[in-house]
Each structure stands twice: as structure tokens, then as C-alpha cells.
Scaffold this active site. Structure first.
Site, PDB file in Angstrom:
ATOM      1  N   GLU A 285       0.867  -1.192   0.000  1.00  0.00           N
ATOM      2  CA  GLU A 285       0.000   0.000   0.000  1.00  0.00           C
ATOM      3  C   GLU A 285       0.898   1.235   0.000  1.00  0.00           C
ATOM      4  O   GLU A 285       1.441   1.626   1.030  1.00  0.00           O
ATOM      5  CB  GLU A 285      -0.888   0.006   1.249  1.00  0.00           C
TER       6      GLU A 285
HETATM    7 ZN   LIG Z   1      -6.729  -0.940  -3.078  1.00  0.00          ZN
END
Ligand SMILES: [Zn+2]
Length: 322
Positions: A285
């Protein structure tokens, strides 16, 4: 003392790295909005300048008429096989130029690695969602889709595909079990009418069934975090995915986040890859701010993530086992 170390490490991550080999052109640029069309042109250019290590194909056809790009970086029959994908969620589209630029760097500078390792890269799993997040309802030329997307709104927050289905919940394990979900087609959080109902899902499923991947790396935004745990996975899968996540952590500095309170899969790609296909991996992320803000983050993503692919590849045997 600790503070000094932290500053030194973060400076190292933000160094500018020239992707090109001597005399080679710069192909992938972080300037401006990185659209589906730009990605295709860059894939063509990469395969033209680096034909020995880059090829590509276009698969399926999405609701808005996009074909999904699959880029091969390295010797297709190499003993090490790694699946990389990005932008399964439309609004997270900064990770597409990230993996395209990483592919350019490796093509220009890592020929030896690419003789023993093939990266199968899907830089934009969800081109419809990306197009909606970038330009709103006019991403659809079809009047029905334009009306549906316009009715839903939330363009820059759009995670789903053009059918309003979140691809990362459409896989056939734990389908419909996510805690926060929408009851019907929406810009986010709806799993779809049935498992694997979406072409974007089936393209990833096909790649997993056609190849023997050693691992996967899935690029999302945001949080500067790494996830690797899928509920109900085997201890061996947990250990291998944890090792891959630790390697990415050591390369990028992103923190590993493990929430062991999750008790069941929820139709995600990670659930499917790890539990149904036996392929370990992790989700990365990137960043702190979602598009269209913070476009200047992408260069930082690049310098921070660049060496993680070869470090992850080094975990796997470089010679065929038979
Ligand atoms: Zn995502």
C-alpha cells in the site's frame, strides 16, 4: 541517534534514480495523468526498445471496451516466475506508472536477473475504474454506462469497475463475507452478483492457472503498509508470505501490518492466490494521499520500491528444479 538514522534512511529512499541504460530513451514519465492509453503506448515502446526482455499481450475486453495489458518482463520460461499487479482499484492509479517505470528500469539494467526471472505484470487490472476515477462518467461512451456512473458519482473515490463491482472482492473464496459492504453495485465495496462475474477477475485467475508463480506482489494505495496475512491460510503459506513481506519491508521501509483478528477470507485476490492457488505474496500500500492529489508522490514510490523486485526474486531458486 535514532532520529539521525531515520533521516538517513528516508533520504536514501528519495534519491532520484535514472531508469535508463546509457543511450536508451526515457520511456515512462511521471508527468501528468497516467492514462490507459499512455500505458499502452509505453508498453509498445518498451517492447520496441527492449525486445529481448519485454513483450506484452492484451486480454479480454472490459465493459468500457478496454483490453487488459499483460506485460512480460524477462525470459518467459525462466525458473523464477513472479506475478505483479497494480490498480485493481480504480482510484489508486498512481501505482500503474510505478510498476511501468520499474519494468523500464529492470529492462534497461537487470538483463542477468531477467534471464532467470520472469515478471508477469498487469499494470492496470481495472482500466475502467481508473478511467472513471480520472475523468468521471465521460469515461464511458455507452449511454447506459454513462448514466449509471453519473448516478453513482464519487468519481475520484471510484474503486470498482464500470459495473460497480470491487474486483478485489469478486474472487471465489469468502465471497460476500466482507464486513463493510454495499448491497448493490457501487463505486466501492460491492462484491458482485456472483464470484468471478467480472472479466478483470478472470484475467488474474487465468494468469494464476496458466503459470507456476513463485509469488505475487499486489500494488495498492495507501498507508505505506504491507499486508501478507490471509485468514485460514496454512502455516507454510503464512511463513512464506511473511518472508516475502519482510523482504519488501527491508527494501522499502514500509511497515508490515498483520491483523490476526480477521477470521475468514473475503473474496480478495490475496485470499484466492494464497489459499486456492498456493501462491504466497503480499500487498503493498503505497503513499499517503489518493489521486488526484499528491501526484509528486510517484517519484518517491519509485525510488523506494525499485530494488524490491530483485530482492524478492532472490528468495527463489534461480535454476529449474528438474
Ligand atoms: Zn486498493
Amino acid at each position: 541517534m535514532m532520529m539521525v538514522l531515520v533521516i538517513a534512511v528516508s533520504l536514501a529512499y528519495t534519491n532520484t534514480i535514472d531508469s535508463s541504460a546509457e543511450g536508451a530513451p526515457e520511456i515512462v514519465s511521471f508527468e501528468g495523468i497516467y492514462t490507459y492509453e499512455r500505458m499502452l503506448l509505453d508498453a509498445q515502446a518498451l517492447s520496441t526498445y527492449y525486445p529481448d526482455v519485454v513483450s506484452y499481450e492484451l486480454r479480454a475486453q472490459t465493459a468500457l471496451g478496454h483490453q487488459i495489458l499483460v506485460l512480460r518482463l524477462g525470459n518467459p520460461s525462466a525458473p523464477r516466475q513472479i506475478l505483479v499487479h497494480a490498480s485493481i482499484h480504480g482510484r489508486e492509479y498512481y501505482v500503474t506508472p510505478l510498476v511501468m517505470k520499474m519494468a523500464e528500469y529492470y529492462a534497461a539494467n537487470e538483463k542477468e536477473l531477467l534471464s532467470t526471472t520472469c515478471f508477469t505484470i498487469v499494470p492496470m487490472v481495472n482500466p475502467d475504474g481508473v478511467s472513471i476515477a480520472q475523468s468521471g462518467a465521460i469515461a464511458a461512451s455507452d449511454a447506459n454506462y454513462q448514466a449509471f456512473i453519473g448516478f453513482i458519482g464519487h468519481y475520484s473515490a471510484w474503486k470498482s469497475n464500470a459495473n460497480g463491482v470491487d474486483i478485489n472482492r469478486n474472487f471465489p473464496i469468502g465471497f460476500g463475507l466482507a464486513e463493510t459492504r454495499m448491497p448493490s453495485n457501487s463505486y466501492a465495496f460491492y462484491e458482485g452478483i456472483a464470484p468471478s462475474s467480472e472479466v478483470e477477475t478472470t484475467v488474474l485467475e487465468q494468469l494464476l492457472s496458466e503459470n507456476s508463480f513463485d509469488c505475487y506482489l499486489a500494488y495498492h494505495m495507501r498507508g505505506n503498509l504491507i499486508y501478507f496475512y490471509t485468514p485460514t491460510c496454512s502455516p507454510e503459506m503464512f511463513a512464506m508470505s511473511q518472508l516475502i513481506a519482510a523482504t519488501v519491508h527491508n527494501s522499502t521501509g514500509y511497515r508490515i501490518d498483520v491483523d490476526l483478528s480477521d477470521t475468514h477470507p473475503n473474496g480478495s485476490f490475496a485470499d484466492y492466490a494464497q489459499i486456492m492457488c498456493g501462491v504466497p505474496g503480499c500487498t503493498i500500500e503505497c503513499g499517503t494521499t489518493l489521486p488526484p492529489a499528491g501526484a509528486d508522490q510517484v517519484a518517491g514510490f519509485y525510488s523506494r520500491n525499485l530494488y524490491s523486485w530483485k530482492n524478492v526474486a532472490s528468495l527463489f531458486a534461480s535454476e529449474a528444479s528438474n
